[in-house]
Design a protein around this motif. Structure first.
Motif, short mmCIF file in Angstrom:
data_model
loop_
_atom_site.label_atom_id
_atom_site.label_comp_id
_atom_site.label_asym_id
_atom_site.label_seq_id
_atom_site.Cartn_x
_atom_site.Cartn_y
_atom_site.Cartn_z
N TYR A 33 23.57 -31.06 -55.02
CA TYR A 33 22.52 -30.32 -55.74
C TYR A 33 21.31 -30.09 -54.85
CZ TYR A 33 24.17 -30.46 -60.62
OH TYR A 33 24.83 -30.28 -61.77
N MET A 34 20.85 -31.20 -54.27
CA MET A 34 19.60 -31.15 -53.50
C MET A 34 19.75 -30.23 -52.29
SD MET A 34 18.51 -35.12 -53.37
CE MET A 34 17.50 -35.92 -54.60
N MET A 35 20.92 -30.27 -51.68
CA MET A 35 21.13 -29.43 -50.49
C MET A 35 21.18 -27.95 -50.89
SD MET A 35 23.61 -31.73 -48.07
CE MET A 35 23.32 -30.78 -46.56
N GLU A 36 21.78 -27.69 -52.06
CA GLU A 36 21.87 -26.30 -52.51
C GLU A 36 20.51 -25.75 -52.92
OE1 GLU A 36 24.78 -26.39 -55.60
OE2 GLU A 36 26.46 -26.45 -54.20
N ASP A 37 19.69 -26.60 -53.52
CA ASP A 37 18.38 -26.16 -53.97
C ASP A 37 17.34 -27.26 -53.72
OD1 ASP A 37 16.13 -25.21 -55.15
OD2 ASP A 37 17.01 -24.94 -57.15
N PRO A 38 16.72 -27.22 -52.54
CA PRO A 38 15.77 -28.29 -52.16
C PRO A 38 14.61 -28.46 -53.15
CG PRO A 38 16.37 -26.99 -50.24
CD PRO A 38 16.93 -26.27 -51.43
N ARG A 39 14.39 -27.46 -54.02
CA ARG A 39 13.31 -27.64 -55.00
C ARG A 39 13.65 -28.74 -56.00
NH1 ARG A 39 13.30 -21.71 -57.20
NH2 ARG A 39 15.48 -22.27 -56.90
N THR A 40 14.95 -29.11 -56.08
CA THR A 40 15.34 -30.16 -57.03
C THR A 40 15.14 -31.57 -56.46
OG1 THR A 40 17.63 -30.22 -56.24
CG2 THR A 40 17.15 -28.69 -58.04
N ILE A 41 14.73 -31.66 -55.17
CA ILE A 41 14.71 -32.97 -54.51
C ILE A 41 13.82 -33.98 -55.22
CG2 ILE A 41 13.95 -34.18 -52.41
CD1 ILE A 41 15.09 -31.83 -50.80
N SER A 42 12.59 -33.56 -55.53
CA SER A 42 11.63 -34.50 -56.10
C SER A 42 12.13 -35.04 -57.45
CB SER A 42 10.28 -33.81 -56.24
OG SER A 42 9.31 -34.74 -56.56
N VAL A 43 12.53 -34.11 -58.32
CA VAL A 43 13.06 -34.52 -59.63
C VAL A 43 14.37 -35.29 -59.45
CG1 VAL A 43 14.02 -33.67 -61.80
CG2 VAL A 43 11.94 -32.65 -60.89
N GLY A 44 15.17 -34.84 -58.51
CA GLY A 44 16.46 -35.50 -58.25
C GLY A 44 16.28 -36.97 -57.92
N LEU A 45 15.26 -37.29 -57.13
CA LEU A 45 15.02 -38.69 -56.76
C LEU A 45 14.61 -39.51 -57.99
CD1 LEU A 45 13.33 -38.77 -53.25
CD2 LEU A 45 15.73 -38.95 -53.88
N GLU A 46 13.85 -38.89 -58.89
CA GLU A 46 13.52 -39.60 -60.13
C GLU A 46 14.80 -39.99 -60.88
OE1 GLU A 46 10.64 -40.65 -61.43
OE2 GLU A 46 9.41 -39.87 -59.81
N PHE A 47 15.72 -39.02 -60.96
CA PHE A 47 16.98 -39.31 -61.64
C PHE A 47 17.79 -40.36 -60.88
CE2 PHE A 47 16.40 -35.03 -63.69
CZ PHE A 47 16.28 -35.54 -64.97
N LEU A 96 9.64 -39.04 -47.60
CA LEU A 96 11.05 -38.65 -47.57
C LEU A 96 11.27 -37.33 -48.31
CD1 LEU A 96 13.55 -40.01 -46.36
CD2 LEU A 96 14.03 -40.98 -48.61
N VAL A 97 10.59 -37.18 -49.44
CA VAL A 97 10.73 -35.93 -50.21
C VAL A 97 10.30 -34.74 -49.34
CG1 VAL A 97 9.83 -34.62 -52.18
CG2 VAL A 97 10.44 -37.04 -52.45
N THR A 98 9.19 -34.91 -48.63
CA THR A 98 8.70 -33.83 -47.76
C THR A 98 9.72 -33.50 -46.67
OG1 THR A 98 6.53 -34.81 -48.10
CG2 THR A 98 6.68 -33.07 -46.45
N TYR A 99 10.21 -34.55 -45.98
CA TYR A 99 11.24 -34.36 -44.95
C TYR A 99 12.44 -33.59 -45.48
CZ TYR A 99 9.66 -37.59 -41.25
OH TYR A 99 8.99 -38.20 -40.24
N MET A 100 12.94 -34.06 -46.61
CA MET A 100 14.16 -33.49 -47.17
C MET A 100 13.96 -32.02 -47.54
SD MET A 100 15.44 -36.48 -49.71
CE MET A 100 16.48 -37.83 -49.22
N MET A 101 12.79 -31.72 -48.06
CA MET A 101 12.53 -30.34 -48.48
C MET A 101 12.41 -29.43 -47.25
SD MET A 101 10.11 -30.73 -51.84
CE MET A 101 10.36 -29.06 -52.44
N GLU A 102 11.82 -29.97 -46.19
CA GLU A 102 11.67 -29.18 -44.97
C GLU A 102 13.01 -28.95 -44.29
OE1 GLU A 102 8.81 -31.27 -42.63
OE2 GLU A 102 7.11 -30.53 -43.81
N ASP A 103 13.87 -29.95 -44.34
CA ASP A 103 15.17 -29.82 -43.69
C ASP A 103 16.26 -30.49 -44.55
OD1 ASP A 103 17.39 -29.71 -42.15
OD2 ASP A 103 16.56 -30.77 -40.42
N PRO A 104 16.87 -29.70 -45.44
CA PRO A 104 17.86 -30.25 -46.37
C PRO A 104 19.04 -30.95 -45.69
CG PRO A 104 17.17 -28.07 -47.08
CD PRO A 104 16.59 -28.28 -45.72
N ARG A 105 19.23 -30.71 -44.39
CA ARG A 105 20.32 -31.42 -43.71
C ARG A 105 20.04 -32.92 -43.61
NH1 ARG A 105 20.11 -28.11 -38.32
NH2 ARG A 105 17.95 -28.48 -38.92
#
Lengths: 234, 234
Positions: free
Chosen positions: B176-190, A173-182
């Motif tokens: 947050y995640m949509m604005e900056d997808p680099r936060t996704i992985s850490v965001g999920l931890e939170f 899921l993390v990979t998907y989300m990073m590839e396509d934030p939508r």
């Protein structure tokens, strides 16, 4: 009144309570299967059926708890019989929580469907772990009916596989989300669905541990796999 | 042996069990506070302390359960006394699960810290809901000690505020995640940390419902807020 008479009355009470637990378990298992079907087909009607039936599960929990309490007060059981009733009381809490998770899945599927969310995320792992969760719950109930500690130990092992599927899904899921934030918003909905399934597996595992407690009188919760297996197979 | 004698022996047993529940509750509350402190300071040492103390919580659950079972077998209580013991047995399950959630938080904080994750997400809601969760658990234990149904009803209401904080955090996280997808992985931890806190609130709520059950003999689980309040205040 002979001891034998007392004992057979107790057995009759116990059989009644046990059959109610299995009935409740059958309903919860059906709820999980239906919730997964709703997810698979994005079917609002089936999701609604799950949400509607949740009340019946709750009522069964309260009824069986009252029955357990009545049997304890009336028959004053000791040792294994008392353990069985106390374990039943905790088992139905786990069944009810598993039913809650099925309802949560149904509610999220309904919202996703109503928002017209297309299936933007491949949810193969969720489907697989949903099938695994329904299956180990069914086997936990079978093991409960037969007080089968060997099957119970296997269930505890198999719950780990469900946890693994969950972690694999989160990584994907993390990979998907990073590839396509939508996909983030819908992705999180699926994440909560996956989490609900993982918890159903946990409840099945808890039930399996109670079976070992009933039969062996050893509380294997928190004991680590080796102790649990030794107890179950002894 | 007079009834009075029997009864005072039972009271002594009950007081012992109750004091153990409060001791266990105090430890779980400390675990939650420490887990939140570890999160706040990204402190691996404090996280380790929480992970280490988890075993003590587990042992307490098993011990108290055994004690409950022994008291029931020895004293054969009925009505309210039996309800109390059965409710204690379920209360400690909720305490143990709340302790599990504290451990999960600590493990995630540890991983985040070890990976050198900077605090890329504003976690004000998580901190707030963490304080709220520790607070309602403490109040649930106080209400249990005094069998205070009015306080118990308030706790059930307050748990809704924690659920609200959780939903607010999830909404913010998506942005947050949509604005900056680099936060996704850490965001999920939170997200998982926030979910753990939300569950601690649920466990406190469950304990509060058991208090009403003990005192009123009415099972208010799943009954809706109106019935619950009517019972609690009757």
């Amino acid at each position: 009144m002979s001891d034998k008479h007392l004992s057979s009355q107790f057995d009759a009470d116990l059989n009644l309570v046990s059959s109610k637990v299995l009935e409740m378990g059958g309903l919860v298992e059906a709820q999980i299967t239906r919730a997964m079907q709703a997810l698979n087909d994005f079917d609002i009607d089936i999701a609604d059926q799950v949400i509607l039936a949740e009340d019946t599960v709750n009522t069964m929990e309260v009824d069986i708890d009252e029955e357990c309490s009545n049997v304890i007060a009336r028959r004053q059981p000791a040792a294994r019989d008392l353990r069985l009733l106390l374990a039943i009381s905790k088992t139905i809490t786990n069944l009810e929580r598993a039913g809650d998770e099925a309802e949560k899945i149904a509610k999220r599927v309904k919202r996703l469907s109503e928002e017209g969310a297309s299936r933007t995320v491949n949810i193969a792992e969720i489907k697989l772990s949903g099938e695994m969760a329904a299956s180990i719950l069914r086997r936990a109930l079978d093991a409960f009916a037969r007080l089968d500690t060997v099957a119970a130990a296997q269930i505890v092992r198999d719950d780990k596989a469900i946890d693994e599927e969950f972690r694999a899904f989160v990584r994907k899921l993390v990979t998907y989300m990073m590839e396509d934030p939508r996909t983030i918003s819908v992705g999180l909905e699926f994440l909560f669905i996956a989490k609900a399934i993982e918890r159903i597996g946990d409840h099945a595992k808890n039930i399996a541990e109670f079976i070992i407690y009933i039969v062996k009188g050893t509380d294997v919760r928190h004991k680590g796999r080796d102790t649990l297996e030794r107890e179950a197979l002894s």
